[in-house]
Structures are given as structure tokens and as C-alpha cells.
Design a protein around this motif. Structure first.
Motif, PDB file in Angstrom:
ATOM      1  N   LEU A 138       0.829  -1.206   0.000  1.00 23.41           N
ATOM      2  CA  LEU A 138       0.000   0.000   0.000  1.00 23.41           C
ATOM      3  C   LEU A 138       0.867   1.261   0.000  1.00 23.41           C
ATOM      4  CD1 LEU A 138      -2.878   1.169   0.145  1.00 23.41           C
ATOM      5  CD2 LEU A 138      -2.660   1.106   2.631  1.00 23.41           C
ATOM      6  N   LYS A 139       1.927   1.274   0.812  1.00 24.90           N
ATOM      7  CA  LYS A 139       2.832   2.425   0.830  1.00 24.90           C
ATOM      8  C   LYS A 139       3.505   2.608  -0.524  1.00 24.90           C
ATOM      9  CE  LYS A 139       5.324   1.147   4.267  1.00 24.90           C
ATOM     10  NZ  LYS A 139       6.339   1.051   5.324  1.00 24.90           N
ATOM     11  N   GLY A 140       3.912   1.504  -1.136  1.00 25.79           N
ATOM     12  CA  GLY A 140       4.555   1.582  -2.446  1.00 25.79           C
ATOM     13  C   GLY A 140       3.614   2.106  -3.520  1.00 25.79           C
ATOM     14  N   ALA A 141       2.366   1.621  -3.528  1.00 29.47           N
ATOM     15  CA  ALA A 141       1.384   2.073  -4.512  1.00 29.47           C
ATOM     16  C   ALA A 141       1.036   3.545  -4.300  1.00 29.47           C
ATOM     17  CB  ALA A 141       0.126   1.220  -4.434  1.00 29.47           C
ATOM     18  N   TYR A 142       0.956   3.973  -3.051  1.00 31.81           N
ATOM     19  CA  TYR A 142       0.664   5.372  -2.756  1.00 31.81           C
ATOM     20  C   TYR A 142       1.741   6.280  -3.342  1.00 31.81           C
ATOM     21  CZ  TYR A 142      -0.041   9.695  -0.175  1.00 31.81           C
ATOM     22  OH  TYR A 142      -0.231  11.005   0.157  1.00 31.81           O
ATOM     23  N   PRO A 144     -13.653   6.537  -8.570  1.00 33.43           N
ATOM     24  CA  PRO A 144     -14.922   5.856  -8.302  1.00 33.43           C
ATOM     25  C   PRO A 144     -14.736   4.614  -7.434  1.00 33.43           C
ATOM     26  CG  PRO A 144     -14.582   6.209 -10.667  1.00 33.43           C
ATOM     27  CD  PRO A 144     -13.320   6.579  -9.976  1.00 33.43           C
ATOM     28  N   GLU A 145     -15.714   4.346  -6.605  1.00 35.41           N
ATOM     29  CA  GLU A 145     -15.658   3.185  -5.712  1.00 35.41           C
ATOM     30  C   GLU A 145     -15.503   1.885  -6.500  1.00 35.41           C
ATOM     31  OE1 GLU A 145     -18.282   0.986  -2.247  1.00 35.41           O
ATOM     32  OE2 GLU A 145     -18.912   2.941  -2.982  1.00 35.41           O
ATOM     33  N   THR A 147     -12.191  -2.847  -7.895  1.00 32.47           N
ATOM     34  CA  THR A 147     -11.491  -3.625  -8.927  1.00 32.47           C
ATOM     35  C   THR A 147     -10.007  -3.751  -8.597  1.00 32.47           C
ATOM     36  OG1 THR A 147     -13.081  -2.923 -10.600  1.00 32.47           O
ATOM     37  CG2 THR A 147     -10.954  -3.729 -11.387  1.00 32.47           C
ATOM     38  N   VAL A 148      -9.403  -2.671  -8.153  1.00 34.93           N
ATOM     39  CA  VAL A 148      -7.991  -2.703  -7.762  1.00 34.93           C
ATOM     40  C   VAL A 148      -7.796  -3.638  -6.574  1.00 34.93           C
ATOM     41  CG1 VAL A 148      -6.120  -1.323  -6.772  1.00 34.93           C
ATOM     42  CG2 VAL A 148      -7.452  -0.438  -8.695  1.00 34.93           C
ATOM     43  N   ARG A 149      -8.707  -3.580  -5.598  1.00 37.03           N
ATOM     44  CA  ARG A 149      -8.613  -4.446  -4.419  1.00 37.03           C
ATOM     45  C   ARG A 149      -8.686  -5.918  -4.811  1.00 37.03           C
ATOM     46  NH1 ARG A 149     -12.585  -6.677  -1.560  1.00 37.03           N
ATOM     47  NH2 ARG A 149     -14.142  -5.361  -2.546  1.00 37.03           N
ATOM     48  N   VAL A 186      -5.800 -11.260  -6.260  1.00 39.99           N
ATOM     49  CA  VAL A 186      -5.423 -12.256  -7.274  1.00 39.99           C
ATOM     50  C   VAL A 186      -3.915 -12.235  -7.486  1.00 39.99           C
ATOM     51  CG1 VAL A 186      -5.626 -12.850  -9.718  1.00 39.99           C
ATOM     52  CG2 VAL A 186      -7.656 -12.219  -8.414  1.00 39.99           C
ATOM     53  N   TRP A 187      -3.345 -11.039  -7.574  1.00 38.07           N
ATOM     54  CA  TRP A 187      -1.902 -10.888  -7.790  1.00 38.07           C
ATOM     55  C   TRP A 187      -1.103 -11.491  -6.636  1.00 38.07           C
ATOM     56  CZ3 TRP A 187       1.513  -7.213  -5.309  1.00 38.07           C
ATOM     57  CH2 TRP A 187       2.770  -7.123  -5.910  1.00 38.07           C
TER      58      TRP A 187
END
Length: 76
Positions: A38-42, A56-57, A62-64, A69-70
Motif C-alpha cells: 500500500l505504501k509503495g502504490a501510494y 470511483p468506488e 477492482t484494484v482491491r 489475485v496478484w
């Protein structure tokens, strides 16, 4: 307290600041890969590219799901 089980459904925005709303797992001692991801993506995506756009929610969900899956695929 250690960050653990921190993800989009456990964080909310209040007065322009993020608030963690579920701290039940913060007493766990082991490191949390979700927190590091999460820190890296931020830093890599949200802050430089998306911070000024409303997201959008449906896209966040979708990302979550894609993240789950990843992580399960073993390519993380």
C-alpha cells in the motif's frame, strides 16, 4: 502497534486525512506485506498521478480484487 491488515476497506477519509478504522490486528508482531504494498502504490501511483482526481468506488474495488489475485498468484 504495528500496521497490519491495512487496506482500502479499513481506511476512511475525514477532513482530508486518512483514518484507520480497524486496528484489531495492529498488535500482531509479524510484518504485513499489504502495508508495504500500500505504501509503495501510494508513492508510485496515487500521489504523483491520481491525488487530484476523484476515484470511483467501483475502480477501487477492482484494484482491491486484482491485488488479491496478484498476491495469490505468487508473483508478488
Amino acid at each position: 502497534m504495528n500496521p497490519h491488515d491495512v487496506h482500502g476497506k479499513n481506511v476512511m477519509l475525514q477532513d482530508g486525512r486518512g483514518k484507520v478504522v480497524d486496528v484489531s490486528d495492529f498488535l500482531k508482531q509479524e510484518p504485513c506485506q499489504m502495508w508495504d504494498d500500500l505504501k509503495g502504490a501510494y508513492g508510485r501511483f496515487y500521489r504523483p498521478w491520481l491525488s487530484r482526481l476523484p476515484i470511483p468506488e467501483a475502480l477501487l474495488n477492482t484494484v482491491r480484487r486484482g491485488y488479491r489475485v496478484w498476491r495469490k498468484s505468487g508473483r508478488a
